[in-house]
Write a protein that holds these residues in place. Sequence first.
Motif, PDB file in Angstrom:
ATOM      1  N   GLY A   1       0.792  -1.215   0.000  1.00  0.00           N
ATOM      2  CA  GLY A   1       0.000   0.000   0.000  1.00  0.00           C
ATOM      3  C   GLY A   1       0.829   1.271   0.000  1.00  0.00           C
ATOM      4  O   GLY A   1       0.307   2.353  -0.236  1.00  0.00           O
ATOM      5  N   ASN A   2       2.142   1.155   0.252  1.00  0.00           N
ATOM      6  CA  ASN A   2       3.009   2.328   0.286  1.00  0.00           C
ATOM      7  C   ASN A   2       3.743   2.571  -1.028  1.00  0.00           C
ATOM      8  O   ASN A   2       4.573   3.471  -1.096  1.00  0.00           O
ATOM      9  CB  ASN A   2       4.024   2.209   1.424  1.00  0.00           C
ATOM     10  CG  ASN A   2       3.368   2.411   2.773  1.00  0.00           C
ATOM     11  OD1 ASN A   2       2.372   3.116   2.885  1.00  0.00           O
ATOM     12  ND2 ASN A   2       3.906   1.781   3.792  1.00  0.00           N
TER      13      ASN A   2
ATOM     14  N   TYR B   1       2.196   6.102  -6.555  1.00  0.00           N
ATOM     15  CA  TYR B   1       1.095   6.045  -7.516  1.00  0.00           C
ATOM     16  C   TYR B   1       1.566   5.571  -8.892  1.00  0.00           C
ATOM     17  O   TYR B   1       0.972   4.670  -9.490  1.00  0.00           O
ATOM     18  CB  TYR B   1       0.443   7.431  -7.616  1.00  0.00           C
ATOM     19  CG  TYR B   1      -0.580   7.534  -8.708  1.00  0.00           C
ATOM     20  CD1 TYR B   1      -1.890   7.152  -8.481  1.00  0.00           C
ATOM     21  CD2 TYR B   1      -0.232   8.012  -9.969  1.00  0.00           C
ATOM     22  CE1 TYR B   1      -2.846   7.236  -9.486  1.00  0.00           C
ATOM     23  CE2 TYR B   1      -1.172   8.099 -10.971  1.00  0.00           C
ATOM     24  CZ  TYR B   1      -2.470   7.714 -10.734  1.00  0.00           C
ATOM     25  OH  TYR B   1      -3.405   7.787 -11.730  1.00  0.00           O
TER      26      TYR B   1
ATOM     27  N   CYS C   1      -5.521  -3.199  -1.473  1.00  0.00           N
ATOM     28  CA  CYS C   1      -5.666  -2.209  -0.408  1.00  0.00           C
ATOM     29  C   CYS C   1      -6.391  -0.987  -0.969  1.00  0.00           C
ATOM     30  O   CYS C   1      -6.635  -0.894  -2.172  1.00  0.00           O
ATOM     31  CB  CYS C   1      -4.308  -1.804   0.175  1.00  0.00           C
ATOM     32  SG  CYS C   1      -3.244  -0.969  -1.005  1.00  0.00           S
ATOM     33  N   ARG C   2      -6.707  -0.063  -0.113  1.00  0.00           N
ATOM     34  CA  ARG C   2      -7.430   1.150  -0.520  1.00  0.00           C
ATOM     35  C   ARG C   2      -6.630   1.954  -1.551  1.00  0.00           C
ATOM     36  O   ARG C   2      -7.181   2.489  -2.505  1.00  0.00           O
ATOM     37  CB  ARG C   2      -7.737   2.007   0.693  1.00  0.00           C
ATOM     38  CG  ARG C   2      -8.541   3.250   0.344  1.00  0.00           C
ATOM     39  CD  ARG C   2      -8.984   3.989   1.569  1.00  0.00           C
ATOM     40  NE  ARG C   2      -9.943   3.132   2.273  1.00  0.00           N
ATOM     41  CZ  ARG C   2     -10.162   3.158   3.569  1.00  0.00           C
ATOM     42  NH1 ARG C   2      -9.496   3.984   4.330  1.00  0.00           N
ATOM     43  NH2 ARG C   2     -11.027   2.359   4.128  1.00  0.00           N
ATOM     44  N   CYS C   3      -5.340   2.041  -1.372  1.00  0.00           N
ATOM     45  CA  CYS C   3      -4.490   2.804  -2.294  1.00  0.00           C
ATOM     46  C   CYS C   3      -4.571   2.223  -3.708  1.00  0.00           C
ATOM     47  O   CYS C   3      -4.725   2.955  -4.680  1.00  0.00           O
ATOM     48  CB  CYS C   3      -3.049   2.800  -1.784  1.00  0.00           C
ATOM     49  SG  CYS C   3      -1.903   3.689  -2.841  1.00  0.00           S
ATOM     50  N   TRP C   4      -4.458   0.912  -3.849  1.00  0.00           N
ATOM     51  CA  TRP C   4      -4.524   0.264  -5.165  1.00  0.00           C
ATOM     52  C   TRP C   4      -5.914   0.431  -5.769  1.00  0.00           C
ATOM     53  O   TRP C   4      -6.062   0.620  -6.969  1.00  0.00           O
ATOM     54  CB  TRP C   4      -4.162  -1.212  -5.043  1.00  0.00           C
ATOM     55  CG  TRP C   4      -2.694  -1.449  -4.867  1.00  0.00           C
ATOM     56  CD1 TRP C   4      -1.860  -0.803  -4.002  1.00  0.00           C
ATOM     57  CD2 TRP C   4      -1.896  -2.380  -5.571  1.00  0.00           C
ATOM     58  NE1 TRP C   4      -0.591  -1.292  -4.126  1.00  0.00           N
ATOM     59  CE2 TRP C   4      -0.584  -2.259  -5.069  1.00  0.00           C
ATOM     60  CE3 TRP C   4      -2.163  -3.318  -6.556  1.00  0.00           C
ATOM     61  CZ2 TRP C   4       0.469  -3.035  -5.551  1.00  0.00           C
ATOM     62  CZ3 TRP C   4      -1.122  -4.099  -7.035  1.00  0.00           C
ATOM     63  CH2 TRP C   4       0.190  -3.954  -6.538  1.00  0.00           C
TER      64      TRP C   4
ATOM     65  N   ASN D   1      -7.911   2.968  -5.240  1.00  0.00           N
ATOM     66  CA  ASN D   1      -7.995   4.359  -5.683  1.00  0.00           C
ATOM     67  C   ASN D   1      -7.319   4.546  -7.043  1.00  0.00           C
ATOM     68  O   ASN D   1      -7.839   5.251  -7.905  1.00  0.00           O
ATOM     69  CB  ASN D   1      -7.378   5.300  -4.653  1.00  0.00           C
ATOM     70  CG  ASN D   1      -8.208   5.394  -3.396  1.00  0.00           C
ATOM     71  OD1 ASN D   1      -9.400   5.075  -3.391  1.00  0.00           O
ATOM     72  ND2 ASN D   1      -7.577   5.814  -2.311  1.00  0.00           N
ATOM     73  N   VAL D   2      -6.169   3.930  -7.235  1.00  0.00           N
ATOM     74  CA  VAL D   2      -5.469   4.024  -8.521  1.00  0.00           C
ATOM     75  C   VAL D   2      -6.317   3.394  -9.622  1.00  0.00           C
ATOM     76  O   VAL D   2      -6.441   3.950 -10.723  1.00  0.00           O
ATOM     77  CB  VAL D   2      -4.075   3.363  -8.454  1.00  0.00           C
ATOM     78  CG1 VAL D   2      -3.436   3.282  -9.836  1.00  0.00           C
ATOM     79  CG2 VAL D   2      -3.168   4.118  -7.484  1.00  0.00           C
TER      80      VAL D   2
END
Length: 99
Positions: free
Chosen positions: A4-5, A8, A30-33, A35-36
């Motif tokens: 997740g870190n 982008y 995860c939330r980050c992936w 969002n992308v």
Amino acid sequence: MDWGNLLYHIILQIFQHLSLVDQAQASSVCRCWNNVFHTPDPWRRFEFELNQPATSYLCSTHPDLVQQIIKKHAQHLQYVIFKIDSSTESAEAGCDILS
């Protein structure tokens, strides 16, 4: 490593090497992936394949899914690539999507 870190642009590069189904699965990491996956960048170029499994080696994308993606991300699309086998069913599905 905490996936997740990742930056982008690195996640975006990873997505560009995955099929649509694999991108959708990767978006659940995860939330980050996720969002992308839902930003406009991955949807500038969309490539899909329509074929009949018995007559083709291509990995088919369901026509309903193709229509949903085009409808949802039409404003971001710059390139759409169709790969269609020689079957009548695939050709008809491709024409339906284009219409």
